[in-house]
Write a protein that holds these residues in place. Structure first.
Motif, PDB file in Angstrom:
ATOM      1  N   GLY A  74       0.698  -1.312  -0.037  1.00 28.84           N
ATOM      2  CA  GLY A  74       0.094  -0.128   0.143  1.00 28.84           C
ATOM      3  C   GLY A  74       0.901   1.464  -0.020  1.00 28.84           C
ATOM      4  O   GLY A  74       1.956   1.466  -0.165  1.00 28.84           O
ATOM      5  N   PHE A  75       0.181   2.491   0.192  1.00 24.97           N
ATOM      6  CA  PHE A  75       0.907   3.509   0.086  1.00 24.97           C
ATOM      7  C   PHE A  75       0.822   4.467   1.559  1.00 24.97           C
ATOM      8  O   PHE A  75       0.299   5.501   1.632  1.00 24.97           O
ATOM      9  CB  PHE A  75       0.172   4.519  -1.093  1.00 24.97           C
ATOM     10  N   PHE A  76       1.534   3.935   2.295  1.00 28.38           N
ATOM     11  CA  PHE A  76       1.445   4.649   3.819  1.00 28.38           C
ATOM     12  C   PHE A  76       2.686   5.261   3.907  1.00 28.38           C
ATOM     13  O   PHE A  76       3.753   5.194   3.553  1.00 28.38           O
ATOM     14  CB  PHE A  76       1.402   3.450   4.726  1.00 28.38           C
ATOM     15  N   PHE A  77       2.488   6.398   4.589  1.00 30.45           N
ATOM     16  CA  PHE A  77       3.438   7.396   4.958  1.00 30.45           C
ATOM     17  C   PHE A  77       3.199   7.787   6.415  1.00 30.45           C
ATOM     18  O   PHE A  77       1.905   7.955   6.797  1.00 30.45           O
ATOM     19  CB  PHE A  77       3.365   8.482   4.032  1.00 30.45           C
ATOM     20  N   GLU A  78       4.386   8.283   7.125  1.00 31.84           N
ATOM     21  CA  GLU A  78       4.329   8.445   8.618  1.00 31.84           C
ATOM     22  C   GLU A  78       3.702   9.696   8.791  1.00 31.84           C
ATOM     23  O   GLU A  78       4.017  10.755   7.948  1.00 31.84           O
ATOM     24  CB  GLU A  78       5.628   8.342   9.253  1.00 31.84           C
ATOM     25  N   PRO A  79       3.113  10.047   9.847  1.00 31.36           N
ATOM     26  CA  PRO A  79       2.653  11.394  10.128  1.00 31.36           C
ATOM     27  C   PRO A  79       3.917  11.975  10.396  1.00 31.36           C
ATOM     28  O   PRO A  79       4.578  11.911  11.123  1.00 31.36           O
ATOM     29  CB  PRO A  79       1.667  11.117  11.340  1.00 31.36           C
ATOM     30  N   THR A  80       3.826  13.325   9.932  1.00 31.66           N
ATOM     31  CA  THR A  80       5.069  14.027   9.629  1.00 31.66           C
ATOM     32  C   THR A  80       5.040  15.547  10.303  1.00 31.66           C
ATOM     33  O   THR A  80       4.291  16.178   9.640  1.00 31.66           O
ATOM     34  CB  THR A  80       5.876  13.979   8.040  1.00 31.66           C
ATOM     35  N   VAL A  81       6.091  15.887  10.935  1.00 33.02           N
ATOM     36  CA  VAL A  81       6.198  17.323  11.425  1.00 33.02           C
ATOM     37  C   VAL A  81       7.586  17.628  11.224  1.00 33.02           C
ATOM     38  O   VAL A  81       8.494  17.179  11.474  1.00 33.02           O
ATOM     39  CB  VAL A  81       5.869  17.346  13.117  1.00 33.02           C
ATOM     40  N   VAL A  82       7.160  18.992  10.593  1.00 35.99           N
ATOM     41  CA  VAL A  82       8.649  19.583  10.218  1.00 35.99           C
ATOM     42  C   VAL A  82       8.803  20.872  10.541  1.00 35.99           C
ATOM     43  O   VAL A  82       7.900  21.692  10.546  1.00 35.99           O
ATOM     44  CB  VAL A  82       8.745  19.540   8.448  1.00 35.99           C
ATOM     45  N   ALA A  83       9.916  21.247  11.476  1.00 35.37           N
ATOM     46  CA  ALA A  83       9.845  22.434  12.237  1.00 35.37           C
ATOM     47  C   ALA A  83      10.740  23.374  11.626  1.00 35.37           C
ATOM     48  O   ALA A  83      11.902  23.042  10.849  1.00 35.37           O
ATOM     49  CB  ALA A  83      10.355  22.109  13.539  1.00 35.37           C
ATOM     50  N   ASP A  84      10.929  24.614  12.043  1.00 40.20           N
ATOM     51  CA  ASP A  84      11.781  25.756  11.670  1.00 40.20           C
ATOM     52  C   ASP A  84      11.618  25.751  10.108  1.00 40.20           C
ATOM     53  O   ASP A  84      12.832  26.083   9.339  1.00 40.20           O
ATOM     54  CB  ASP A  84      13.208  25.398  11.999  1.00 40.20           C
ATOM     55  N   VAL A  85      10.559  25.938   9.498  1.00 44.41           N
ATOM     56  CA  VAL A  85      10.475  25.890   8.139  1.00 44.41           C
ATOM     57  C   VAL A  85      10.431  27.567   7.477  1.00 44.41           C
ATOM     58  O   VAL A  85       9.807  28.278   7.987  1.00 44.41           O
ATOM     59  CB  VAL A  85       9.170  25.364   7.572  1.00 44.41           C
ATOM     60  N   THR A  86      11.257  27.693   6.503  1.00 45.75           N
ATOM     61  CA  THR A  86      11.690  28.924   5.920  1.00 45.75           C
ATOM     62  C   THR A  86      10.466  29.030   4.628  1.00 45.75           C
ATOM     63  O   THR A  86       9.801  28.286   4.419  1.00 45.75           O
ATOM     64  CB  THR A  86      12.845  29.302   5.614  1.00 45.75           C
ATOM     65  N   THR A  87      10.665  30.222   4.015  1.00 45.61           N
ATOM     66  CA  THR A  87       9.688  30.585   2.603  1.00 45.61           C
ATOM     67  C   THR A  87      10.385  29.574   1.616  1.00 45.61           C
ATOM     68  O   THR A  87       9.713  29.584   0.505  1.00 45.61           O
ATOM     69  CB  THR A  87       9.659  31.939   2.573  1.00 45.61           C
ATOM     70  N   GLU A  88      11.713  29.233   1.617  1.00 50.77           N
ATOM     71  CA  GLU A  88      12.206  28.789   0.467  1.00 50.77           C
ATOM     72  C   GLU A  88      11.780  27.207   0.051  1.00 50.77           C
ATOM     73  O   GLU A  88      11.588  27.061  -1.304  1.00 50.77           O
ATOM     74  CB  GLU A  88      13.733  28.865   0.535  1.00 50.77           C
ATOM     75  N   PRO A  89      11.623  26.275   0.935  1.00 48.72           N
ATOM     76  CA  PRO A  89      11.521  24.814   1.017  1.00 48.72           C
ATOM     77  C   PRO A  89      10.292  24.570  -0.155  1.00 48.72           C
ATOM     78  O   PRO A  89       9.431  25.575  -0.233  1.00 48.72           O
ATOM     79  CB  PRO A  89      11.274  24.291   2.018  1.00 48.72           C
TER      80      PRO A  89
END
Length: 485
Positions: A369-384
């Motif tokens: 199947g097509f499972f992906f972990e629940p993800t939290v990304v911190a300190d995100v700037t405007t470029e990504p």
């Protein structure tokens, strides 16, 4: 719940084309496999309509419109209320299709059935309130009136992430206003739309007032929008496709009703209950595996509480149980497709390459199947990429801010304006943000974006006009000025 995925898959229906009330199965069509996102296996095959099928549906819509528009609003309402009742009676069967085709957890699937049924119920009642008005005349022997009429046959295009809600919103809105409708269902979740169409006809809809087809989107959009029969087009999907359909619609003077992409900001100010916020934010973010156009995605948090919010949301995300929707323990299912899985992997890889902190998740699961972990990304700037592309998946991006003005600028920096969320204790902050945030839906200290009785639509590149509420009914109506003297 005693339903297993294996037993449900055995009951997956045979699919055809629903044209003018008749389910047709033997048209010699080419087919596409319908994939179960939980296992990656084939559920069944969906046929691809031909140009002749589209022409037949359009001709039927023309005849069906003549009948349906002349059916009294009270009779239309009675039929549509039956649809809501029948949906609730069939809730488990419909939820079963939702879990199979989209991978939703069982309780989420039952919730979608109820929301969709509520849309039919609301449109049934609001259709009886399509009021005009009388304008005082300058002449004593004249009566000036504003009349409200159905716009005409409607072409509808739906995406895959709301297999019952999105077709219900379009069908109920158009039919409630007195229009007929030809709906192109998503070939990725077709059984839900066909089951809904069959329920509507079982409740007594006149033949031709509704057709449900699957087929090549380019061919169908061209044929439906170039036809003189069609008078409006309603579309839910990506901004790029919506722009193309809008251009085609306007070139043929069809009314475009567009509900397009989003990248919803969440403004979080100090003074809130951090644990309560984190619990509810994570539930809203990861519902339907994040595959919701109005899902909260960009979390802008006042710096004084930013570390605590990052920690609290990370811990809540870690607790989410990922698995098959038929398992009662499951809180989040799979992404819809391999394509979506790869898109999420690209966003996370880009974030890692830029040195951002992935505080939890960030990887696909080693299972079918097509499972992906629940993800939290911190300190995100405007470029990504995560900051600029709608993720449409289980990723929350967190960024600190210092001032109110900075938060508003971050919220409004993208061309999208579908939904936004504001969490604060101070009423003045909430009041200012409601005015300053550029979005069609601004939700303060809550997460529920849309109800059947409320308008739902985007600003900027997130759409035109609204569906739902009285505004949604008006989108499918024409206004006529008439004088009697």
């Amino acid at each position: 719940m005693s339903i297993t995925r294996e037993k449900a898959a055995e009951r997956y229906p045979r699919l055809g084309q629903l044209i003018a009330g008749e389910m047709k199965y033997d048209g010699g069509w080419s087919t596409i496999d319908v994939i179960d996102p939980t296992t990656g296996s084939v559920l069944g095959a969906v046929s691809m309509a031909t140009e002749a099928d589209v022409d037949e549906a359009l001709a039927a819509a023309s005849k069906g419109f003549d009948i349906w528009r002349n059916t009294s609003a009270f009779e239309r309402s009675k039929l549509m209320r039956k649809v809501a009742e029948r949906m609730r009676e069939s809730a488990e069967a419909l939820a079963e299709l939702l879990v199979l085709e989209l991978g939703k957890p069982w309780n989420e699937a039952l919730g979608e059935v109820e929301v969709a049924a509520g849309m039919w119920e609301w449109a049934a009642e609001e259709g009886k309130r399509a009021y005009g008005r009388v304008i005082p005349s300058r002449e004593s022997n004249a009566r000036q009136m504003v009349l409200v009429e159905p716009v005409g046959p409607v072409a509808a295009f739906v995406t895959w992430n709301g297999p019952l809600v999105t077709p219900s919103r379009k069908m109920s809105g158009a039919l409630g206003a007195g229009c007929s409708i030809v709906l192109r269902a998503s070939e990725e979740v077709p059984a839900c739309a066909f089951a809904l169409g069959q329920i509507v006809y079982e409740c007594g809809l006149p033949a031709g007032a509704l057709s449900v087809l699957t087929g090549d989107p380019v061919m169908m959009s061209r044929n439906l929008l170039e036809s003189p029969i069609t008078r409006a087009v309603t579309f839910t999907g990506s901004t790029n496709v919506g722009k193309q359909l809008s251009q085609l619609a306007v070139s043929h003077m069809k009314r475009p009703i567009m509900e397009l992409g989003g990248h919803a900001p969440v403004l979080v100010f100090d003074g809130i209950n951090i644990q309560d916020f984190a619990k509810r934010a994570v539930a809203a973010k990861f519902a339907n595996c994040g595959q919701v156009c109005f899902a909260p995605t960009r979390f802008y948090v006042q710096r004084s509480i930013y570390p605590d919010i990052v920690d609290a949301m990370t811990e809540e995300a870690k607790r989410i149980v990922v698995g098959c929707g038929f398992d009662p323990k499951t809180q989040m299912g799979p992404l819809k497709s391999e394509r979506r899985l790869q898109a999420i992997e690209r966003l996370v890889d880009d974030a890692r390459q830029r040195g951002l902190r992935v505080t939890t998740g960030g990887r696909s699961l080693d299972r079918p199947g097509f499972f992906f972990e629940p993800t939290v990304v911190a300190d995100v700037t405007t470029e990504p990429k995560l900051s600029n592309e709608e993720p449409f998946g289980p990723i929350a991006a967190l960024t600190p801010f210092d001032t109110y003005e900075e938060a508003i600028a971050l919220a409004n920096r993208l061309p999208y304006g579908l939904s936004a969320f504001v969490h604060a204790r101070d009423f003045e902050t909430l009041h200012r943000a409601t005015n300053d945030v550029e979005a069609g839906n601004v939700i303060c200290n809550g997460w529920r974006v849309t109800y059947p009785e409320t308008p739902f639509g985007g600003h900027k590149e997130s759409g035109m006009l609204s569906e739902g509420g009285i505004e949604g009914l008006r989108a499918f109506q024409n206004v006529k000025y008439a004088v009697l003297s």
